[in-house]
Design a protein around this motif. Sequence first.
Motif, mmCIF file in Angstrom:
data_model
loop_
_atom_site.group_PDB
_atom_site.id
_atom_site.type_symbol
_atom_site.label_atom_id
_atom_site.label_comp_id
_atom_site.label_asym_id
_atom_site.label_seq_id
_atom_site.Cartn_x
_atom_site.Cartn_y
_atom_site.Cartn_z
ATOM 1 N N LEU A 157 20.641 33.197 -24.698
ATOM 2 C CA LEU A 157 19.746 34.266 -24.272
ATOM 3 C C LEU A 157 19.795 34.436 -22.761
ATOM 4 O O LEU A 157 19.869 35.563 -22.257
ATOM 5 N N LEU A 158 19.794 33.345 -22.016
ATOM 6 C CA LEU A 158 19.861 33.401 -20.556
ATOM 7 C C LEU A 158 21.146 34.073 -20.094
ATOM 8 O O LEU A 158 21.127 34.919 -19.194
ATOM 9 N N GLU A 159 22.257 33.736 -20.717
ATOM 10 C CA GLU A 159 23.535 34.364 -20.370
ATOM 11 C C GLU A 159 23.487 35.876 -20.608
ATOM 12 O O GLU A 159 23.949 36.656 -19.765
ATOM 13 N N GLN A 160 22.942 36.276 -21.719
ATOM 14 C CA GLN A 160 22.849 37.707 -22.035
ATOM 15 C C GLN A 160 21.937 38.425 -21.045
ATOM 16 O O GLN A 160 22.246 39.530 -20.603
ATOM 17 N N LEU A 161 20.813 37.808 -20.713
ATOM 18 C CA LEU A 161 19.883 38.411 -19.751
ATOM 19 C C LEU A 161 20.537 38.560 -18.379
ATOM 20 O O LEU A 161 20.405 39.603 -17.721
ATOM 21 N N ARG A 162 21.258 37.537 -17.947
ATOM 22 C CA ARG A 162 21.950 37.602 -16.655
ATOM 23 C C ARG A 162 23.014 38.693 -16.653
ATOM 24 O O ARG A 162 23.173 39.414 -15.666
#
Length: 168
Positions: free
Chosen positions: A99-104
């Motif tokens: 999720l963090l990768e997608q948000l970034r």
Amino acid sequence: MKRHWKVGDLAKLTGLTVRTLRFYDQIGLFSPSGQTESGHRLYNELDLSRLQQILSLKELGLPLEEIKSVLSGGQISPLEILSLQINQINEQIKLQQKLLEQLRHVSKLMQGKAELSVEDFTSLLQAMKMEFEKPVIERQASWERHLDLLGDFLAEESGIPKHKEEKQ
């Protein structure tokens, strides 16, 4: 030197309530290893170890009756319980990292004023869905189990026999 804790002290130490600890004792899940002369519950280090196992299994989603069965039957060792908990946390970390990768990625695109593709949004939404869907599904399954148990209890209390299909 062996340490002992009264129920109130153990509650403060663990973050549980006195009521929870007394309930665990009442259902035979977690009983103190001793008592004071005046009848107060006394817990020792071995009791703390058992409580850690109980809370770990509870965090994994097992109902209290299953936890009681698992611990009393020796079906799983304390090390296996820790391994299960470690695996569950590793899985949660993977979901959070995705999720963090997608948000970034989406944030970077937006900062560069780039147009976001449908794939960018769907990837982000899928990562978000996985993050929020899993606890909801687990909670729903838990409620269904509890409702089934309540239904069984009420049927027994009222003397209503179960149909054969319902027992399967």
